[in-house]
Design an enzyme around this catalytic site. Structure first.
Site, PDB file in Angstrom:
ATOM      1  N   ALA A 193     -45.715  43.626 -16.532  1.00 44.62           N
ATOM      2  CA  ALA A 193     -46.374  43.609 -15.568  1.00 44.62           C
ATOM      3  C   ALA A 193     -45.351  42.544 -14.367  1.00 44.62           C
ATOM      4  CB  ALA A 193     -48.120  43.412 -15.741  1.00 44.62           C
ATOM      5  N   ASN A 231     -48.752  44.174 -20.564  1.00 43.85           N
ATOM      6  CA  ASN A 231     -49.039  43.055 -20.591  1.00 43.85           C
ATOM      7  C   ASN A 231     -48.932  41.917 -21.988  1.00 43.85           C
ATOM      8  OD1 ASN A 231     -46.876  41.746 -18.035  1.00 43.85           O
ATOM      9  ND2 ASN A 231     -48.638  40.210 -18.684  1.00 43.85           N
ATOM     10  N   GLN A 238     -36.504  40.500  -4.981  1.00 42.47           N
ATOM     11  CA  GLN A 238     -36.370  41.535  -4.124  1.00 42.47           C
ATOM     12  C   GLN A 238     -35.799  43.126  -5.217  1.00 42.47           C
ATOM     13  OE1 GLN A 238     -34.370  41.138  -0.532  1.00 42.47           O
ATOM     14  NE2 GLN A 238     -33.491  40.214  -1.689  1.00 42.47           N
ATOM     15  N   GLU A 287     -32.818  24.965  -7.377  1.00 42.51           N
ATOM     16  CA  GLU A 287     -33.815  24.901  -6.906  1.00 42.51           C
ATOM     17  C   GLU A 287     -35.187  24.496  -7.819  1.00 42.51           C
ATOM     18  OE1 GLU A 287     -35.814  29.337  -6.204  1.00 42.51           O
ATOM     19  OE2 GLU A 287     -35.767  28.757  -4.521  1.00 42.51           O
TER      20      GLU A 287
END
Ligand code: FAD
Length: 404
Positions: free
Chosen positions: A11, A37, A318, A170
């Protein structure tokens, strides 16, 4: 007529998107949908670097799966997948087994250590909520211990980040904001802290626009990051790392090593006997595993070659979400036995790499962005991911609204 069993494994972005789209597309009487999950919550993997650095609480990055699924149509099972038996159309779980007519594999990624000695044992990786919590706690423990130790070990305050790709950069962006806070909290001289990024490739963020890379590097260096580029980690030990640049070998003592330089697909795929490359299945144009018309693969477990560059698309949230959307449509076609399967074409809108909560670099719709504009865009992207899965109510609950 017997309703087909659709089983969705995982999930994350790919699996949850498939589930919420499929529950909209088909009626209660058309199929049994089961989602499996490990946990009863979904986490935003793309925010885990924040939880790892301690700039965002781990509860902010997750939400209950029950909040976004329609329980009239989807049965949720909290369990861990151990193996898939494709020829028997079965999935083995830690606590049971499931039979399927259609299967969606969306088990995400695992850390890839390329066989480098000691990394598995001694380095952390930003892999899930619990791993992120451990990194945060570990760094904080090093800082808390430093001042109460009789014999001060400066290396406790050294943090090594392996990899200057997207995740590494990041994470560094968050760390440089978190470290001054930790220094204040634990009475530590900021000059004693070292943050070192080691990257084997000749550049930071390979493939990114060079001007934006230069901006990112100078921002991070200004806040104290030391870059060691073209330098490979040879070994990780309980005391730190051993690196090599050409013939020069160096030991860097460090209390914390975070490995952020590689991912592979879920090891369940290899264990199940699928043909894989780094545990990712090269899917057909409709996102199915070759040789199995009843198995779809989405997200980081799927490998798709970009025809233009002849290289695989990088594993991203994405693409995982776009694959989930298409997978749901194709499942509906098969369940109904009418219509045509559609092939997958990624629509890459851009990429934004954050450098902390107030800075970022990116290219969006072909336009270069940096600073507060890019940072604003990053939050729009983060909120959009929530919107696509859980609508505006999820954005209100979990969204990012502190823009600068
Ligand atoms: P995941 O989101 O990893 O979900 C997999 C799910 O499966 C999880 O819920 C997990 O608990 C569950 N699971 C795993 N194994 C089992 C098992 N055996 N049994 C049961 N359940 C299991 N991408 C972007 O597009 N933009 C970004 O800015 C970006 N930033 C990132 C920053 C970081 C720090 C990281 C680590 C990644 C980033 N990515 C980004 C990449 C992106 O997060 C992944 O590509 C994306 O999460 C893949 O989605 P997925 O659905 O395949 O897997």
């Amino acid at each position: 007529v017997r309703k087909p069993n659709v089983v969705i494994l995982g999930a994350g972005y790919g699996g949850l998107m498939t589930t919420v789209r499929l529950q909209k597309l088909i009626g209660v009487n058309e199929a049994n949908i089961t989602l499996v999950n490990k946990h009863d919550y979904h986490y935003e993997t793309t925010w885990l670097h924040e939880a790892s650095a301690g700039t965002l609480h781990h509860d902010r990055v997750r939400y209950p799966i029950a909040d976004v699924i329609d329980r009239n149509k989807v049965k949720f099972i909290k369990d861990t997948v151990t193996k898939i038996a494709p020829n028997e159309k079965k999935v083995l779980l830690e606590n049971g087994e499931l039979e399927y007519d259609y299967l969606v594999i969306a088990l995400g990624f695992e850390s890839e250590t390329f066989g480098i000695k000691g990394l598995k044992e001694y380095a952390f990786s930003i892999a899930n909520v619990n791993a992120a919590r451990q990194i945060r706690e570990h760094i904080e423990y090093q800082f808390a211990t430093y001042n109460v130790e009789e014999e001060k070990k400066d290396e406790r305050l050294t943090i090594v980040v392996g990899g200057a790709g997207f995740t590494g950069i990041e994470f560094l962006g968050e760390l440089v904001n978190r470290i001054p806070e930790l220094c204040r909290e634990y009475d530590i001289d900021p000059n004693k802290v070292r943050i070192i990024c080691v990257e084997a490739a000749p550049t930071v963020l390979p493939g990114f626009d060079p001007e934006l890379v230069e901006y990112a590097v100078s921002q991070l260096e200004r806040k104290g990051v030391e870059f060691k580029i073209g330098t490979a980690i040879k070994e990780c030990t309980p005391d730190g790392i051993i690196v090599a640049k050409g013939d020069e070998v160096e030991e860097i003592k460090a209390g914390t090593v975070v490995w952020a330089a590689g991912v592979r697909g879920s090891s369940v795929l290899e264990q199940s006997g699928f043909e894989t490359m780094r545990s990712r299945i090269k899917v057909d144009p409709f996102l199915r595993a070759p040789g199995y018309e009843d198995i779809f693969v989405v997200g980081d477990c799927a490998l798709i070659i970009n025809e233009e560059t002849n290289r695989p698309y990088p594993p991203t949230a994405q693409i995982a979400m776009q694959e989930g959307q298409l997978c749901a449509k194709n499942l509906a076609v098969l369940i109904r036995g009418q219509g045509e399967l559609e092939s997958f074409k990624p629509d890459i809108k851009g990429t934004v790499c954050s450098l902390g909560h107030d800075d970022a670099i990116g290219v969006v719709f072909g336009k270069k962005l940096w600073g507060t504009k890019a940072s604003f865009m990053k939050k729009v992207i983060d909120n959009r991911a929530l919107y696509l899965i859980g609508g505006s109510s999820l954005v209100m609950k979990k969204g990012k609204f502190k823009f600068f």
